[in-house]
Design an enzyme around this catalytic site. Sequence first.
Site, PDB file in Angstrom:
ATOM      1  N   CYS A   4      10.826 -25.488 -16.421  1.00  0.00           N
ATOM      2  CA  CYS A   4      10.816 -24.986 -15.041  1.00  0.00           C
ATOM      3  C   CYS A   4      12.246 -25.010 -14.507  1.00  0.00           C
ATOM      4  CB  CYS A   4       9.905 -25.849 -14.189  1.00  0.00           C
ATOM      5  SG  CYS A   4      10.644 -27.446 -13.804  1.00  0.00           S
ATOM      6  N   LYS A  21      -4.878 -18.641  -8.497  1.00  0.00           N
ATOM      7  CA  LYS A  21      -4.233 -17.971  -9.636  1.00  0.00           C
ATOM      8  C   LYS A  21      -5.268 -17.342 -10.565  1.00  0.00           C
ATOM      9  CE  LYS A  21      -0.142 -20.804  -9.407  1.00  0.00           C
ATOM     10  NZ  LYS A  21       0.755 -21.747 -10.057  1.00  0.00           N
ATOM     11  N   ARG A  38      -1.962 -15.245  -6.393  1.00  0.00           N
ATOM     12  CA  ARG A  38      -0.598 -15.044  -6.896  1.00  0.00           C
ATOM     13  C   ARG A  38      -0.556 -13.940  -7.958  1.00  0.00           C
ATOM     14  NH1 ARG A  38       2.531 -19.631  -5.873  1.00  0.00           N
ATOM     15  NH2 ARG A  38       1.842 -20.605  -3.941  1.00  0.00           N
ATOM     16  N   ARG A  87      10.553 -14.204  -5.128  1.00  0.00           N
ATOM     17  CA  ARG A  87       9.722 -13.995  -6.324  1.00  0.00           C
ATOM     18  C   ARG A  87       8.984 -12.664  -6.210  1.00  0.00           C
ATOM     19  NH1 ARG A  87       5.511 -18.632  -7.017  1.00  0.00           N
ATOM     20  NH2 ARG A  87       7.312 -19.868  -7.646  1.00  0.00           N
ATOM     21  N   CYS A 134       9.168 -32.292 -12.383  1.00  0.00           N
ATOM     22  CA  CYS A 134       8.259 -33.115 -11.573  1.00  0.00           C
ATOM     23  C   CYS A 134       6.839 -32.845 -12.049  1.00  0.00           C
ATOM     24  CB  CYS A 134       8.441 -32.803 -10.079  1.00  0.00           C
ATOM     25  SG  CYS A 134       7.435 -31.434  -9.486  1.00  0.00           S
ATOM     26  N   LYS A 183      -2.888 -22.276  -2.953  1.00  0.00           N
ATOM     27  CA  LYS A 183      -2.661 -21.135  -3.848  1.00  0.00           C
ATOM     28  C   LYS A 183      -3.864 -20.869  -4.750  1.00  0.00           C
ATOM     29  CE  LYS A 183       0.864 -23.509  -5.524  1.00  0.00           C
ATOM     30  NZ  LYS A 183       2.000 -23.970  -6.326  1.00  0.00           N
ATOM     31  N   CYS A 235      15.136 -26.244  -6.949  1.00  0.00           N
ATOM     32  CA  CYS A 235      13.804 -26.657  -6.514  1.00  0.00           C
ATOM     33  C   CYS A 235      13.862 -27.920  -5.657  1.00  0.00           C
ATOM     34  CB  CYS A 235      12.909 -26.897  -7.728  1.00  0.00           C
ATOM     35  SG  CYS A 235      11.276 -27.463  -7.217  1.00  0.00           S
ATOM     36  N   CYS A 260       4.928 -26.671 -13.376  1.00  0.00           N
ATOM     37  CA  CYS A 260       5.198 -25.232 -13.316  1.00  0.00           C
ATOM     38  C   CYS A 260       5.399 -24.562 -14.681  1.00  0.00           C
ATOM     39  CB  CYS A 260       6.408 -24.974 -12.425  1.00  0.00           C
ATOM     40  SG  CYS A 260       6.121 -25.448 -10.714  1.00  0.00           S
TER      41      CYS A 260
HETATM   42 FE1  SRM Z   1       5.278 -23.706  -9.500  1.00  0.00          FE
HETATM   43  C1  SRM Z   1       5.857 -25.236  -6.566  1.00  0.00           C
HETATM   44  C2  SRM Z   1       8.438 -22.650  -9.616  1.00  0.00           C
HETATM   45  C3  SRM Z   1       4.429 -21.639 -12.009  1.00  0.00           C
HETATM   46  C4  SRM Z   1       2.397 -25.508 -10.006  1.00  0.00           C
HETATM   47  N1  SRM Z   1       6.850 -23.851  -8.233  1.00  0.00           N
HETATM   48  C5  SRM Z   1       6.870 -24.506  -7.047  1.00  0.00           C
HETATM   49  C6  SRM Z   1       8.185 -24.249  -6.301  1.00  0.00           C
HETATM   50  C7  SRM Z   1       7.996 -23.035  -5.444  1.00  0.00           C
HETATM   51  C8  SRM Z   1       8.768 -25.440  -5.521  1.00  0.00           C
HETATM   52  C9  SRM Z   1       8.398 -25.614  -4.077  1.00  0.00           C
HETATM   53  O1  SRM Z   1       7.216 -25.539  -3.708  1.00  0.00           O
HETATM   54  O2  SRM Z   1       9.319 -25.863  -3.301  1.00  0.00           O
HETATM   55  C10 SRM Z   1       9.090 -23.957  -7.517  1.00  0.00           C
HETATM   56  C11 SRM Z   1      10.317 -23.093  -7.253  1.00  0.00           C
HETATM   57  C12 SRM Z   1      11.454 -23.611  -8.071  1.00  0.00           C
HETATM   58  C13 SRM Z   1      12.637 -22.714  -8.092  1.00  0.00           C
HETATM   59  O3  SRM Z   1      13.729 -23.179  -7.697  1.00  0.00           O
HETATM   60  O4  SRM Z   1      12.538 -21.568  -8.512  1.00  0.00           O
HETATM   61  C14 SRM Z   1       8.078 -23.438  -8.504  1.00  0.00           C
HETATM   62  N2  SRM Z   1       6.221 -22.312 -10.503  1.00  0.00           N
HETATM   63  C15 SRM Z   1       7.557 -22.087 -10.485  1.00  0.00           C
HETATM   64  C16 SRM Z   1       7.979 -21.145 -11.594  1.00  0.00           C
HETATM   65  C17 SRM Z   1       9.152 -20.249 -11.247  1.00  0.00           C
HETATM   66  C18 SRM Z   1       8.294 -22.011 -12.828  1.00  0.00           C
HETATM   67  C19 SRM Z   1       8.847 -21.340 -14.030  1.00  0.00           C
HETATM   68  O5  SRM Z   1       9.464 -22.077 -14.797  1.00  0.00           O
HETATM   69  O6  SRM Z   1       8.674 -20.171 -14.278  1.00  0.00           O
HETATM   70  C20 SRM Z   1       6.649 -20.416 -11.848  1.00  0.00           C
HETATM   71  C21 SRM Z   1       6.457 -19.196 -10.989  1.00  0.00           C
HETATM   72  C22 SRM Z   1       5.213 -18.464 -11.373  1.00  0.00           C
HETATM   73  C23 SRM Z   1       5.011 -17.140 -10.683  1.00  0.00           C
HETATM   74  O7  SRM Z   1       5.667 -16.170 -11.063  1.00  0.00           O
HETATM   75  O8  SRM Z   1       4.155 -17.060  -9.804  1.00  0.00           O
HETATM   76  C24 SRM Z   1       5.658 -21.508 -11.423  1.00  0.00           C
HETATM   77  N3  SRM Z   1       3.660 -23.549 -10.715  1.00  0.00           N
HETATM   78  C25 SRM Z   1       3.569 -22.693 -11.772  1.00  0.00           C
HETATM   79  C26 SRM Z   1       2.486 -23.088 -12.622  1.00  0.00           C
HETATM   80  C27 SRM Z   1       2.103 -22.430 -13.954  1.00  0.00           C
HETATM   81  C28 SRM Z   1       1.174 -21.278 -13.779  1.00  0.00           C
HETATM   82  O9  SRM Z   1       0.829 -20.893 -12.658  1.00  0.00           O
HETATM   83  O10 SRM Z   1       0.763 -20.724 -14.791  1.00  0.00           O
HETATM   84  C29 SRM Z   1       1.913 -24.213 -12.049  1.00  0.00           C
HETATM   85  C30 SRM Z   1       0.766 -25.049 -12.652  1.00  0.00           C
HETATM   86  C31 SRM Z   1      -0.560 -24.385 -12.570  1.00  0.00           C
HETATM   87  C32 SRM Z   1      -1.194 -24.646 -11.253  1.00  0.00           C
HETATM   88  O11 SRM Z   1      -0.940 -23.906 -10.316  1.00  0.00           O
HETATM   89  O12 SRM Z   1      -1.925 -25.639 -11.154  1.00  0.00           O
HETATM   90  C33 SRM Z   1       2.654 -24.489 -10.841  1.00  0.00           C
HETATM   91  N4  SRM Z   1       4.256 -25.109  -8.404  1.00  0.00           N
HETATM   92  C34 SRM Z   1       3.126 -25.761  -8.816  1.00  0.00           C
HETATM   93  C35 SRM Z   1       2.793 -26.769  -7.842  1.00  0.00           C
HETATM   94  C36 SRM Z   1       1.582 -27.726  -7.894  1.00  0.00           C
HETATM   95  C37 SRM Z   1       0.412 -27.148  -7.180  1.00  0.00           C
HETATM   96  C38 SRM Z   1      -0.730 -28.109  -7.090  1.00  0.00           C
HETATM   97  O13 SRM Z   1      -1.848 -27.738  -7.432  1.00  0.00           O
HETATM   98  O14 SRM Z   1      -0.532 -29.249  -6.662  1.00  0.00           O
HETATM   99  C39 SRM Z   1       3.799 -26.710  -6.862  1.00  0.00           C
HETATM  100  C40 SRM Z   1       3.913 -27.600  -5.606  1.00  0.00           C
HETATM  101  C41 SRM Z   1       3.229 -27.008  -4.431  1.00  0.00           C
HETATM  102  O15 SRM Z   1       2.615 -25.948  -4.486  1.00  0.00           O
HETATM  103  O16 SRM Z   1       3.284 -27.692  -3.408  1.00  0.00           O
HETATM  104  C42 SRM Z   1       4.695 -25.667  -7.244  1.00  0.00           C
HETATM  105 FE1  SF4 Z   2      10.056 -27.714  -9.110  1.00  0.00          FE
HETATM  106 FE2  SF4 Z   2       8.376 -29.463 -10.100  1.00  0.00          FE
HETATM  107 FE3  SF4 Z   2       7.825 -26.876 -10.301  1.00  0.00          FE
HETATM  108 FE4  SF4 Z   2       9.758 -27.909 -11.736  1.00  0.00          FE
HETATM  109  S1  SF4 Z   2       7.583 -28.452 -11.881  1.00  0.00           S
HETATM  110  S2  SF4 Z   2       9.879 -26.030 -10.525  1.00  0.00           S
HETATM  111  S3  SF4 Z   2      10.578 -29.463 -10.430  1.00  0.00           S
HETATM  112  S4  SF4 Z   2       7.931 -28.008  -8.429  1.00  0.00           S
END
Ligand code: SRM
Ligand code: SF4
Length: 560
Positions: free
Chosen positions: A428, A209, A141, A72, A473, A207, A434, A477
């Site tokens: 997502c 943000k 981030r 990323r 899930c 993390k 993922c 994201c």
């Molecule tokens: Fe996310 C984890 C993809 C934005 C909340 N996110 C992941 C992981 C890295 C899975 C992992 O930990 O193994 C995913 C990778 C999947 C893949 O195959 O690419 C993933 N997140 C993404 C992206 C690519 C989704 C998308 O459709 O674009 C976004 C990348 C953003 C970036 O450029 O930095 C992405 N993730 C978000 C957002 C939205 C936002 O930030 O505006 C959230 C919700 C807001 C927040 O942070 O509360 C988000 N991602 C999570 C979480 C839950 C964190 C928590 O508070 O519990 C995880 C799980 C974790 O961190 O353990 C996670």
């Molecule tokens: Fe993976 Fe869940 Fe984030 Fe979708 S919402 S990319 S399934 S961690």
Amino acid sequence: MINSTPEKKLSHNEVLKENDPILAGNLAETLNDPDADCFSNDDGQFLKFHGIYQQDDRDLRKTGKKYMFMIRGRIPSGIMKADHYKVYDDLATKYGNNTLRLTSRQSIQFHGVVKSGLGPLMKSINDALMTTLAACGDVNRNVMAPPTPATEPWMHQVHEDSELLSNALLPTTPSYHAIWVEGVQLNIQEHKNHHDPLYGKTYLPRKFKAAFAMPPLNDVDLFTNCLGFVAISEGDKLTGYNLTVGGGLGMSHNNPNTFPRKADVIGYLTRDQVEDVAKSVLTIHRDFGDRTDRKHARLKYVLEEKGVAWFRKELESRLGFNLEDAKPFEFSRQGDRFGWHQQADGNHFLGLFVETGRIKDTESIQLKTAVRKVVDTYGVEVRLTPSQNMLLVNIPSDAVDAINQIMKDHGVPTTHEKSPVRSATMACPALPTCGLALAESERYLPGLIDRIENQLGEAGIPQEEIIIRMTGCPNGCARPYMAELGFVGRAPGKYNVYVGGNEAGTRLNKVYLESVKDADMDETLGEILKRFQQEREGDERFGDWSARVLWPELESAGKE
Ligand code: SRM
Ligand code: SF4
């Protein structure tokens, strides 16, 4: 200060960071080992700080694990020079799966990179003076800011502040450069006492943000960020920002200690205070976040449990000055502008809808090739949006027709009036990349939208825009908890259905139905959309109707 008690042990990641504060692990050693196809689990945690996730192709699990990497980028405000975009485009073809995945935080991910390609890809990004440092991990981030060229003459100042913040909150570990540029394994023992001036030895509990927004547009979903700055202007001048703190969406099914939370408005600051305020907010997370439970470690839980008054006092004591009270502001809408628009400076920009954020070539639409051709020929700036779309900006009038022709030749639509509902969607990645996905998302949503388009047609409202977001899930994201209609994966082919977010991005939705099976989706959604058409007041939006009509029904059924 580390938040553990005799009863509660620090999480494993905390121990890893404490023992290796430069985050080097054995990364370079494994990288240079041609026989290794993957890194150890512990090294997988360090990789994240470098912007890399170790994944395996979940479609192939039955026949054994095929390791691959997701990388990323760090792209503040989603703004990319033409030359930078070209590097990403080339690398996706050379080392990835020939797609670029635009993210919900204005960045780009490569998917499907195998280990032999990881080193060359990372070096090429750095050689082009770009970085992936801190795109993931327990650090700040990618910083978001509105990408759409607006009429406000001070927009560039918001972008300057976003870039300043992005740089000011970068960790200082020497290992990133050593591993990915020099290919050298640093000796962890020699760096055991590395102490980052901002992050200390153990970085953040989780993390962090940050985002900037320019009212009335809330395209960055400001209230979902740990740290937010709402631009406040007077006449033609940006005077400062309202500060928001404590948003976040991640939760786990059946764990009431985890929940989506909207940020609180804390106060007002001037532009020159942005860096100090951001650093102080970040260090409050560093010092008070829960380091014993990673599911409960985000800054939002500190706000929830200690309250806004406590937070403001703690912040002001760290700053050594008081914030002014917040200035009035209002968000009224989110989303992107598609098609051609004129910029304030007379140039033009083209907003392209990128379904589920995936830039690729298919038989009918060659989006990747078309964008590359435009970038090559006209050197346009590329801007990535928080809704996984793309803007091509600063286009002179005399290039508009030719760019239209390139798009047409490659089947890329430049207007998106045909399906307003499709243009307001996000999903997502979920399967197959993922590791946390419980259900499909990116591969499932486009087909579901076909079905929703049919339902809207049957209900007599084919032109209705509904903000629809899906995740595989509950981590959220694609920010499904802010959608008017949200789908969150529970198990293969089963989704919780959320309703009631609003267009301004100021209201969390609520779960309306649980574990709806794919086979029941048409009937379930058909009924809801029909009711919406019959019961809406005037041109009331789906989210507002749901909050007015469906939420009270949930309450009276005792489901809240
Ligand atoms: Fe996310 C984890 C993809 C934005 C909340 N996110 C992941 C992981 C890295 C899975 C992992 O930990 O193994 C995913 C990778 C999947 C893949 O195959 O690419 C993933 N997140 C993404 C992206 C690519 C989704 C998308 O459709 O674009 C976004 C990348 C953003 C970036 O450029 O930095 C992405 N993730 C978000 C957002 C939205 C936002 O930030 O505006 C959230 C919700 C807001 C927040 O942070 O509360 C988000 N991602 C999570 C979480 C839950 C964190 C928590 O508070 O519990 C995880 C799980 C974790 O961190 O353990 C996670
Ligand atoms: Fe993976 Fe869940 Fe984030 Fe979708 S919402 S990319 S399934 S961690």
